[in-house]
Design a protein around this motif. Structure first.
Motif, short mmCIF file in Angstrom:
data_model
loop_
_atom_site.label_atom_id
_atom_site.label_comp_id
_atom_site.label_asym_id
_atom_site.label_seq_id
_atom_site.Cartn_x
_atom_site.Cartn_y
_atom_site.Cartn_z
N ASP A 187 4.50 -72.16 -121.17
CA ASP A 187 5.25 -70.42 -122.20
C ASP A 187 6.50 -70.79 -121.77
N GLU B 296 9.20 -73.25 -123.10
CA GLU B 296 9.36 -72.46 -124.37
C GLU B 296 10.52 -71.39 -124.54
N ARG C 126 1.95 -65.19 -117.45
CA ARG C 126 2.33 -66.81 -118.86
C ARG C 126 1.98 -67.94 -118.35
N SER C 127 1.36 -68.93 -119.13
CA SER C 127 1.43 -70.71 -118.02
C SER C 127 3.15 -70.40 -118.40
N VAL D 291 8.30 -65.33 -127.27
CA VAL D 291 8.08 -66.84 -127.00
C VAL D 291 6.73 -66.69 -125.94
N LEU D 292 6.36 -64.68 -125.66
CA LEU D 292 6.20 -64.50 -124.41
C LEU D 292 5.34 -63.50 -124.36
#
Length: 218
Positions: free
Chosen positions: A84, A87, A80-81, A32-33
């Protein structure tokens, strides 16, 4: 007189299997990242070490999961946001696996009935998911939205069995406080020590008759 009835989440309102291990966690972070496997493993080691250290001391404050994750990434030059990161945690903790978490119907029914009887319903959960994701999971499972307040320890702060967690979630002008949970060590014993009434739930066979005492006249 209306009471406050506090429900534990996992293995009480929500039934779940074992948590995924560090390998699954690292794989989800890497995916994901967009991290390489080595960096993802380092982040997971940092986060797990901090959380498990806090969990080993019943009265230590639990660090916020998202804060730990952000700090571990930042220390390695990665940013990272928040979306994110959430998630990544959602997937790493098995929330995207639709068979990992299920609603315990008898306890959910008890929540509805307690609220309908005029009592205040609240949630108290030792967890690794931050509050935003806990609420997302509870909505997906159709947990009755009859609670007015929730304390999710992954947001940071005291956790069960620390009396501070119980006092925070039980705050208010109530003459009676009730804890509903599966664990003697984390739920029932600490609540009784504070003078609360308790209902212990066996997640393998929740007893509706015992839960009925929550809304019956006293």
């Amino acid at each position: 007189m209306p009471a406050v009835v506090v429900f534990d989440c996992f293995d009480t309102v929500v039934l779940s299997g074992p948590l995924p291990g560090p390998e699954r966690f690292a794989a989800c972070l890497a995916d994901v990242l967009a991290l390489d496997a080595r960096r993802a493993g380092e982040v997971v080691h940092t986060v797990f070490t901090a959380v498990l250290t806090a969990m080993a001391d019943p009265y230590a404050l639990q660090p916020a999961t998202l804060g730990l994750l952000e700090e571990a990434l930042r220390d390695g030059g990665e940013r990272r946001s928040r979306a994110d990161l959430e998630e990544a945690l959602w997937q790493a903790l098995g929330c995207a696996d639709h068979d990992r978490y299920v609603l315990c119907e008898p306890v959910a029914d008890a929540m509805r009935r307690v609220a309908a009887a005029g009592h205040t319903v609240r949630l108290l959960s030792n967890c690794y998911l931050p509050g935003t994701l806990m609420r997302r999971l509870l909505r997906r499972l159709a947990v009755p939205e009859v609670y007015d307040r929730a304390l999710f320890t992954a947001d940071g702060g005291p956790k069960k069995p620390d009396p501070r967690a119980f006092r925070l979630i039980g705050d208010g002008p109530f003459e009676r406080r009730v804890m509903v949970g599966d664990s003697w060590e984390l739920d029932i014993g600490p609540a009784r020590a504070l003078g609360w009434d308790t209902v212990r739930v066996d997640p393998a066979a929740p007893d509706p008759a015992e839960l009925a005492a929550l809304w019956a006249p006293r």
